[in-house]
Each structure stands twice: as structure tokens, then as C-alpha cells.
Design a protein around this motif. Structure first.
Motif, PDB file in Angstrom:
ATOM      1  N   TRP A 125       0.834  -1.211   0.000  1.00  0.00           N
ATOM      2  CA  TRP A 125       0.000   0.000   0.000  1.00  0.00           C
ATOM      3  C   TRP A 125       0.868   1.262   0.000  1.00  0.00           C
ATOM      4  O   TRP A 125       0.562   2.240  -0.693  1.00  0.00           O
ATOM      5  CB  TRP A 125      -0.909  -0.027   1.211  1.00  0.00           C
ATOM      6  N   ALA A 126       1.974   1.215   0.763  1.00  0.00           N
ATOM      7  CA  ALA A 126       2.833   2.398   0.899  1.00  0.00           C
ATOM      8  C   ALA A 126       3.741   2.602  -0.305  1.00  0.00           C
ATOM      9  O   ALA A 126       4.306   3.685  -0.477  1.00  0.00           O
ATOM     10  CB  ALA A 126       3.678   2.272   2.166  1.00  0.00           C
ATOM     11  N   ALA A 127       3.866   1.585  -1.160  1.00  0.00           N
ATOM     12  CA  ALA A 127       4.837   1.648  -2.261  1.00  0.00           C
ATOM     13  C   ALA A 127       4.470   2.680  -3.322  1.00  0.00           C
ATOM     14  O   ALA A 127       5.342   3.165  -4.045  1.00  0.00           O
ATOM     15  CB  ALA A 127       4.992   0.272  -2.902  1.00  0.00           C
ATOM     16  N   GLY A 128       3.201   3.004  -3.453  1.00  0.00           N
ATOM     17  CA  GLY A 128       2.804   4.009  -4.444  1.00  0.00           C
ATOM     18  C   GLY A 128       2.498   3.451  -5.814  1.00  0.00           C
ATOM     19  O   GLY A 128       1.876   4.120  -6.641  1.00  0.00           O
ATOM     20  N   GLU A 129       2.952   2.234  -6.097  1.00  0.00           N
ATOM     21  CA  GLU A 129       2.630   1.578  -7.363  1.00  0.00           C
ATOM     22  C   GLU A 129       2.661   0.077  -7.141  1.00  0.00           C
ATOM     23  O   GLU A 129       3.224  -0.422  -6.152  1.00  0.00           O
ATOM     24  CB  GLU A 129       3.619   1.977  -8.458  1.00  0.00           C
ATOM     25  N   LEU A 130       2.049  -0.657  -8.049  1.00  0.00           N
ATOM     26  CA  LEU A 130       2.060  -2.111  -7.932  1.00  0.00           C
ATOM     27  C   LEU A 130       3.470  -2.635  -8.229  1.00  0.00           C
ATOM     28  O   LEU A 130       4.229  -1.993  -8.961  1.00  0.00           O
ATOM     29  CB  LEU A 130       1.051  -2.731  -8.902  1.00  0.00           C
ATOM     30  N   PRO A 131       3.835  -3.802  -7.688  1.00  0.00           N
ATOM     31  CA  PRO A 131       5.172  -4.364  -7.924  1.00  0.00           C
ATOM     32  C   PRO A 131       5.276  -4.947  -9.329  1.00  0.00           C
ATOM     33  O   PRO A 131       5.206  -6.166  -9.523  1.00  0.00           O
ATOM     34  CB  PRO A 131       5.290  -5.440  -6.842  1.00  0.00           C
ATOM     35  N   VAL A 132       5.461  -4.072 -10.308  1.00  0.00           N
ATOM     36  CA  VAL A 132       5.404  -4.470 -11.715  1.00  0.00           C
ATOM     37  C   VAL A 132       6.461  -5.517 -12.049  1.00  0.00           C
ATOM     38  O   VAL A 132       6.200  -6.452 -12.829  1.00  0.00           O
ATOM     39  CB  VAL A 132       5.551  -3.228 -12.627  1.00  0.00           C
ATOM     40  N   ASP A 133       7.656  -5.405 -11.476  1.00  0.00           N
ATOM     41  CA  ASP A 133       8.701  -6.389 -11.775  1.00  0.00           C
ATOM     42  C   ASP A 133       8.268  -7.786 -11.353  1.00  0.00           C
ATOM     43  O   ASP A 133       8.486  -8.758 -12.088  1.00  0.00           O
ATOM     44  CB  ASP A 133      10.008  -6.008 -11.069  1.00  0.00           C
ATOM     45  N   ARG A 134       7.661  -7.895 -10.191  1.00  0.00           N
ATOM     46  CA  ARG A 134       7.190  -9.201  -9.725  1.00  0.00           C
ATOM     47  C   ARG A 134       6.031  -9.701 -10.587  1.00  0.00           C
ATOM     48  O   ARG A 134       5.919 -10.907 -10.854  1.00  0.00           O
ATOM     49  CB  ARG A 134       6.760  -9.110  -8.259  1.00  0.00           C
ATOM     50  N   LEU A 135       5.183  -8.777 -11.023  1.00  0.00           N
ATOM     51  CA  LEU A 135       4.071  -9.161 -11.889  1.00  0.00           C
ATOM     52  C   LEU A 135       4.575  -9.687 -13.220  1.00  0.00           C
ATOM     53  O   LEU A 135       4.111 -10.723 -13.728  1.00  0.00           O
ATOM     54  CB  LEU A 135       3.141  -7.959 -12.106  1.00  0.00           C
ATOM     55  N   ARG A 136       5.563  -9.015 -13.801  1.00  0.00           N
ATOM     56  CA  ARG A 136       6.139  -9.474 -15.075  1.00  0.00           C
ATOM     57  C   ARG A 136       6.841 -10.818 -14.912  1.00  0.00           C
ATOM     58  O   ARG A 136       6.733 -11.693 -15.768  1.00  0.00           O
ATOM     59  CB  ARG A 136       7.113  -8.427 -15.617  1.00  0.00           C
ATOM     60  N   ALA A 137       7.568 -10.962 -13.801  1.00  0.00           N
ATOM     61  CA  ALA A 137       8.283 -12.212 -13.558  1.00  0.00           C
ATOM     62  C   ALA A 137       7.306 -13.382 -13.417  1.00  0.00           C
ATOM     63  O   ALA A 137       7.630 -14.525 -13.790  1.00  0.00           O
ATOM     64  CB  ALA A 137       9.138 -12.087 -12.304  1.00  0.00           C
ATOM     65  N   TYR A 138       6.131 -13.105 -12.893  1.00  0.00           N
ATOM     66  CA  TYR A 138       5.132 -14.165 -12.739  1.00  0.00           C
ATOM     67  C   TYR A 138       4.508 -14.564 -14.073  1.00  0.00           C
ATOM     68  O   TYR A 138       4.395 -15.754 -14.388  1.00  0.00           O
ATOM     69  CB  TYR A 138       4.045 -13.719 -11.758  1.00  0.00           C
ATOM     70  N   VAL A 139       4.079 -13.581 -14.884  1.00  0.00           N
ATOM     71  CA  VAL A 139       3.314 -13.913 -16.082  1.00  0.00           C
ATOM     72  C   VAL A 139       4.190 -14.374 -17.248  1.00  0.00           C
ATOM     73  O   VAL A 139       3.713 -15.104 -18.132  1.00  0.00           O
ATOM     74  CB  VAL A 139       2.433 -12.719 -16.536  1.00  0.00           C
ATOM     75  N   GLU A 140       5.451 -13.959 -17.277  1.00  0.00           N
ATOM     76  CA  GLU A 140       6.280 -14.259 -18.447  1.00  0.00           C
ATOM     77  C   GLU A 140       6.398 -15.764 -18.736  1.00  0.00           C
ATOM     78  O   GLU A 140       6.224 -16.193 -19.884  1.00  0.00           O
ATOM     79  CB  GLU A 140       7.672 -13.633 -18.287  1.00  0.00           C
ATOM     80  N   PRO A 141       6.665 -16.608 -17.735  1.00  0.00           N
ATOM     81  CA  PRO A 141       6.746 -18.042 -18.042  1.00  0.00           C
ATOM     82  C   PRO A 141       5.394 -18.649 -18.443  1.00  0.00           C
ATOM     83  O   PRO A 141       5.354 -19.758 -18.989  1.00  0.00           O
ATOM     84  CB  PRO A 141       7.228 -18.654 -16.711  1.00  0.00           C
ATOM     85  N   LEU A 142       4.315 -17.939 -18.169  1.00  0.00           N
ATOM     86  CA  LEU A 142       2.967 -18.430 -18.477  1.00  0.00           C
ATOM     87  C   LEU A 142       2.406 -17.799 -19.744  1.00  0.00           C
ATOM     88  O   LEU A 142       1.212 -17.912 -20.027  1.00  0.00           O
ATOM     89  CB  LEU A 142       2.030 -18.130 -17.298  1.00  0.00           C
ATOM     90  N   ARG A 143       3.269 -17.156 -20.515  1.00  0.00           N
ATOM     91  CA  ARG A 143       2.832 -16.357 -21.662  1.00  0.00           C
ATOM     92  C   ARG A 143       1.887 -17.109 -22.596  1.00  0.00           C
ATOM     93  O   ARG A 143       0.846 -16.583 -23.015  1.00  0.00           O
ATOM     94  CB  ARG A 143       4.074 -15.872 -22.418  1.00  0.00           C
ATOM     95  N   ASP A 144       2.220 -18.347 -22.943  1.00  0.00           N
ATOM     96  CA  ASP A 144       1.377 -19.093 -23.883  1.00  0.00           C
ATOM     97  C   ASP A 144      -0.037 -19.300 -23.355  1.00  0.00           C
ATOM     98  O   ASP A 144      -0.988 -19.392 -24.141  1.00  0.00           O
ATOM     99  CB  ASP A 144       2.001 -20.457 -24.194  1.00  0.00           C
ATOM    100  N   ARG A 145      -0.179 -19.350 -22.038  1.00  0.00           N
ATOM    101  CA  ARG A 145      -1.497 -19.628 -21.462  1.00  0.00           C
ATOM    102  C   ARG A 145      -2.436 -18.419 -21.557  1.00  0.00           C
ATOM    103  O   ARG A 145      -3.633 -18.543 -21.284  1.00  0.00           O
ATOM    104  CB  ARG A 145      -1.352 -20.064 -19.997  1.00  0.00           C
ATOM    105  N   PHE A 146      -1.896 -17.257 -21.930  1.00  0.00           N
ATOM    106  CA  PHE A 146      -2.716 -16.054 -22.087  1.00  0.00           C
ATOM    107  C   PHE A 146      -3.009 -15.732 -23.552  1.00  0.00           C
ATOM    108  O   PHE A 146      -3.536 -14.664 -23.860  1.00  0.00           O
ATOM    109  CB  PHE A 146      -2.034 -14.861 -21.408  1.00  0.00           C
ATOM    110  N   ASP A 147      -2.681 -16.648 -24.441  1.00  0.00           N
ATOM    111  CA  ASP A 147      -2.957 -16.470 -25.868  1.00  0.00           C
ATOM    112  C   ASP A 147      -4.389 -16.908 -26.144  1.00  0.00           C
ATOM    113  O   ASP A 147      -4.756 -18.067 -25.896  1.00  0.00           O
ATOM    114  CB  ASP A 147      -1.971 -17.295 -26.702  1.00  0.00           C
ATOM    115  N   LEU A 148      -5.202 -16.006 -26.643  1.00  0.00           N
ATOM    116  CA  LEU A 148      -6.625 -16.287 -26.857  1.00  0.00           C
ATOM    117  C   LEU A 148      -6.850 -17.369 -27.906  1.00  0.00           C
ATOM    118  O   LEU A 148      -7.860 -18.082 -27.859  1.00  0.00           O
ATOM    119  CB  LEU A 148      -7.335 -14.995 -27.279  1.00  0.00           C
TER     120      LEU A 148
END
Length: 553
Positions: free
Chosen positions: A81-104
């Protein structure tokens, strides 16, 4: 925007598909990554219908929960909450290995779909099967043209795909090959989407970043999100071959946020979608999911409890005919706390877990009492057999953390008592209208009372919301209650005055009803006596005489 995706696909991480409203008031279309990167500059999630926003926001919550692997407790939440923005680096690190699973349109693992889903006769349905703003499936009653339903952009199809899993009506679906429950080529009803079975309550902050964090429940403090469990996972982390046609119990909030109520395959590609295969998916029972889904109120069900020989709570859905503020008591942890009684008198209502979470944040001084989340109320009402959409429900009710705090219940009790004031007054007005109607010769329960009561509620809608927003730290709650009763009293006058003016001569003469004369003057005397009883703080008395400050109706 990242562009390292298959040019022939449509990847929800990179390609814009989520409709969001910026703080500047401009609407924009963004990818998942863009929404999370820009969350501080976005006001809220939008869509073709309000329920799309609920479904997509819950999907984003699943992404954030999994990316941060928590938060584990309130202290870790405070850091976010105090960080001022979402932890984008952690978000990218999470979704990148799952990239194919987000292909429509991935050939093997299309997002939220089953590759190769088909019926025995290879039938493909029209897009009206997943489009909720075509009332009852009848294009005649929509602003969409026939061409709009023949072909759809991939971005809009993605929104309706997420919405279908969450809110699809019940009814007969296409009989998918491999589903043992199919009979005569048909998939028989298993119920609506999970979100359609609940009354959505989604707290919103000053921007989307705050909204996501307000709804990011720490799993050590609450039972909903079960990061420590291996099964509370979104579909993009599950084995795609595990999607069978067997009922299974939900594993936690992330599972419910992304529950696959249907098996779906979009027919089309990046250039557009022209059809859909829509079959039954995971059946889910609503009983006692109060420790898994935090975004709804719950009601004790005596019939279900007797049937199952245990205390049973069911989701409390929204009534489109009733303003949300009239049911505020069910939402407030101060009134409908989460402590379930197992004895002879179970608690009639349970507040949404998400509001208990915000109450807890307030009690730990992690959210100031003056902070005022906007409770966005979202849901669907269905038609006969829940097979069609009847109405999409949306409302917004701002209230301070002070009102939500369970450990300091006075403000929440005052807010609830104010609704009781309105309810008692509405009944008094109903009775007055019925008395005049009967005095003029009408039969009991003629409908005059119902019309007058709803007229009063309509007049009180905006004033209550404004008054509720005034309950902040430092408020004199007794004074606030008196001020509200005065508002109610004043709102009553135009409604009752209109009834008096419209009364025919026969009503002034009156007639005998149940052994006593009923006419306009007597009905007005009864009304004023009842109002004094219902709204005592609106009548300032000095001794036995009425002061000039007394409100006369």
C-alpha cells in the motif's frame, strides 16, 4: 507495450482488450500488463456491461495474488500500500513463463478455453450466446446491429469470454464430445456462472491500484486466499487436460475468481471472432462458501440447514427493486460480523469478508478511519429458470472506514438505525395512503400504499448517501441521527401532501372500516402520531408544548 508475441495470436498480456477509465476521464483499451503498470492512473475497470468489470477485476486480483505470493499478512500488505505503485517487476516475472497460457487463440491452451471443443455434429453457435446485452437473446431489443453479432473484434470477444465464465445464464448448452452428462446431444442445466450466484460487493479506492490492494486479502489473517495450498490456482496454472466434466469443490478465492463454469471455444482468430462453442463446465454449489469468496453478503438458510443437518449460509443476491443502502446492515461487519453462531440461533447475515478485511485494516491503523472506499455493487438478475438475463445490477455506496469498523460499531449502528428510521416512516406513509384509499371506497392493499412508499424511498435515496458520507471521525453520532430524522420528516411532507390534495370528496366524508370511521382528517391525525413515534429526534419538545422547531407534516 511488449510485442514479443505470436503475430497470428492475440495475447492478453500484450494486446489491448480491457476497457479502463482513466483518472482524466478518458476511456482506453489496455492489456493486462498495461493495466497493472498504469493502475495508479486508472479510475476503474469498465466494459460493455457493469458485470464485465466485476469479472475482469477478479481476474486481475488472481494475477496479483499469485505474483506477490500473498500478501502473507497485514504488514506485507502495508508495504504494498505504501509503495505508491504495484510491484510491476514481480508481476512481469510471474506472467512471463505463463505467456502461452494467455494467448486467446493458442492451438493447445487457448486462454479460458478448451482446444478442440466440439459437439458430435460440429455445431457452432452465434455470438449472442455469450453477449449479455442482447436481452433474452433477442437482437430486436439491443442497439447492436445484426453485423455486430456476426463478427466481433478479438478484444471484445475476450471480455465476453471472461464474463461468460462468471455470469453465463443457466439453461441447455451444447453437448460437448467427452462430457458423459450429455443426453441427446444436449448439456442440461448446471446453474449460472459463480459470480451470477452471488451479490457482488467490490470496494474501490481513489484509483485502480488502491482498488486492487483493498481487495488483496492477506491469507494469514483471512481464510479466503490459500496461497499455501497447491490447488487454489487460476486456470492458467492448471494442467489444461485436468478440465473434466465432473463436479469438484472450490479450493479458495483464486479458484472462485476464475471459476470455469463453462467449457468454451471461440471460433475465429486475431482478425475477428465469428462464433462460439459453449458447453457446460464446472458445476458449483453455493452452500457455505463464505470462507472462500469475500465479495458477497451471506444469509442463513433455515430450509437448507434442516435439509443438510448443519448450519448453512447462502450468498445474498441483490434485489434490483431495492436500493443498496436499504440493506446496509447486511454489509457492515459492525452489524453482521463474521462470527458464526453454531447454536440454536445462527447469525441471520454475514457481512462480506472483504469488508471485514477493511475493518481489520482500520483496527490495525493501516487505513485511516476517514478513508472512504466506494462500495461498487454488481450482480445479475436472471429470468425464468435462470436461463436468461433479466437485469444487470450496479450501484455505488461510499462509506468511511469508521462505518465499517467492527471493533468500533457505533457509526455502523447509527447508519443501520437510520435505515430503520426510513423503514418505519415508509410503513407509516404506506398506512396513510391505504387509509385514504379505503376512505374513498377502495379495497385493502389497493396499491396506493406501495406507490407512496416507493415515492418516499426514491426521495431519500440521494440524501441517505450524502448523510452516510458525513459519518467520519469526530462526528456527533446522536446529532447525525437527529439530522437524518429531520431529513426523513421533511421528505415525507410532499408525499403525504400529494395524497391529501388528490383525495376525492368521498374520502373526506369517509366510511366505516373494521368498525371505525376512516376519513382524511382522522388518517392525518394517525399519520402525525405515527411520525412522532418513528422520528422522535425530529421533534424538539419543550415540556408539554411543541416548540417552533418541531416539524409538522
Amino acid at each position: 507495450m511488449s510485442t514479443n508475441h505470436d503475430d497470428h495470436g492475440f495475447n492478453l498480456l500484450d494486446d489491448p482488450w480491457i476497457i479502463a477509465l482513466g483518472i482524466d476521464g478518458r476511456e482506453r483499451e489496455l492489456s493486462i500488463v498495461e493495466v497493472l503498470e498504469q493502475a495508479g492512473d486508472l479510475a476503474t475497470i469498465g466494459g460493455e456491461v457493469a458485470t464485465q468489470a466485476f469479472a475482469i477485476t477478479r481476474l486481475l486480483l488472481a494475477v496479483v495474488h499469485r505474483a506477490v505470493e500473498g500478501p502473507t499478512d497485514a504488514d506485507e500488505w502495508e508495504q504494498l500500500w505504501a509503495a505508491g505503485e504495484l510491484p510491476v517487476d514481480r508481476l512481469r516475472a510471474y506472467v512471463e513463463p505463463l505467456r502461452d497460457r494467455f494467448d486467446l487463440f493458442h492451438p493447445e491452451t487457448p486462454f479460458f478455453q478448451v482446444a478442440g471443443l466440439r459437439t458430435a455434429k460440429q455445431e457452432v453457435s452465434g455470438l449472442e450466446k455469450i453477449v449479455a446485452d442482447v436481452p433474452n437473446g433477442q437482437p430486436l431489443f439491443t442497439t447492436r446491429s445484426a453485423a455486430d453479432l456476426r463478427r466481433m473484434e478479438a478484444s471484445e470477444a475476450a471480455r465476453w469470454l471472461v464474463h461468460a465464465h462468471a455470469f453465463d445464464p443457466s439453461g441447455i448448452k451444447s453437448g460437448a464430445v467427452g462430457d458423459d452428462t450429455v443426453k441427446n446431444g444436449k448439456g442440461y442445466p448446471i446453474g449460472t456462472g459463480w459470480s451470477g450466484q452471488i451479490g457482488g460487493v467490490l470496494p474501490q479506492g481513489a484509483n485502480l491500484r488502491e482498488t486492487l490492494l483493498l481487495n488483496l486479502v492477506a491469507y494469514e489473517d483471512n481464510p479466503y486466499v490459500r496461497i499455501g495450498g497447491e490447488n487454489d490456482l487460476p486456470p492458467w496454472e492448471r494442467d489444461p487436460n485436468s478440465a473434466q466434466w465432473k463436479e469438484r469443490p472450490p479450493q479458495g478465492a483464486i479458484d472462485l475468481y476464475t471459476w470455469q463454469t463453462r467449457r468454451i471455444r471461440l471460433v475465429g482468430d486475431q482478425s475477428g471472432v465469428t462464433g462460439v462453442v459453449l458447453a457446460n463446465g464446472d458445476r458449483i454449489q453455493p452452500h457455505n462458501r463464505h470462507d472462500m469468496d469475500p465479495h458477497t453478503c451471506w444469509r442463513y438458510s433455515e430450509p437448507q440447514s434442516k435439509k443438510r443437518k448443519a448450519v448453512v449460509y447462502m450468498p445474498l443476491t441483490h434485489d434490483p427493486q431495492r436500493s443498496v443502502w436499504r440493506g446496509i446492515g447486511a454489509m457492515l461487519p459492525a452489524i453482521s460480523g463474521r462470527g458464526i453462531q453454531r447454536g440454536s440461533d445462527p447469525q441471520p447475515r454475514l457481512a462480506p469478508g472483504i469488508l471485514q478485511w477493511i475493518s481489520d485494516l482500520g483496527s490495525k491503523d493501516l487505513l485511516p478511519e476517514r478513508y472512504m472506499p466506494r462500495l461498487r455493487i454488481l450482480g445479475a438478475e436472471y429470468g425464468a429458470q435462470s436461463a436468461t438475463f433479466a437485469e444487470i445490477i450496479e450501484d455505488v455506496l461510499p462509506m468511511s472506514v469508521l462505518v465499517l469498523r467492527a471493533d468500533r460499531p457505533a457509526a455502523g449502528q447509527t447508519a443501520t438505525n437510520a435505515v430503520d428510521d426510513a423503514e418505519k416512516t415508509a410503513f407509516t406513509v404506506w398506512n396513510f395512503a391505504e387509509n385514504i384509499a379505503q376512505a374513498s371506497g377502495a379495497e385493502p392493499k389497493s396499491g396506493a400504499g406501495d406507490r407512496a412508499r416507493e415515492q418516499l424511498y426514491a426521495a431519500l435515496d440521494a440524501p441517505y448517501r450524502e448523510w452516510l458520507g458525513s459519518l467520519v471521525p469526530g462526528s456527533d453520532l446522536q446529532e447525525a441521527r437527529g439530522r437524518w430524522q429531520l431529513v426523513v420528516s421533511k421528505a415525507t411532507y410532499p408525499v403525504t401532501a400529494e395524497l391529501i390534495v388528490a383525495a376525492p370528496p368521498s374520502a373526506w366524508v369517509g366510511r366505516e372500516v373494521s368498525g371505525q370511521l376512516v376519513n382524511v382528517p382522522r388518517a392525518e391525525l394517525w399519520l402525525n402520531a405515527a411520525l412522532r413515534k418513528a422520528l422522535p429526534l425530529a421533534y424538539v419538545r419543550s415540556g408539554d408544548s411543541t416548540s417552533k422547531e418541531e416539524v409538522v407534516v
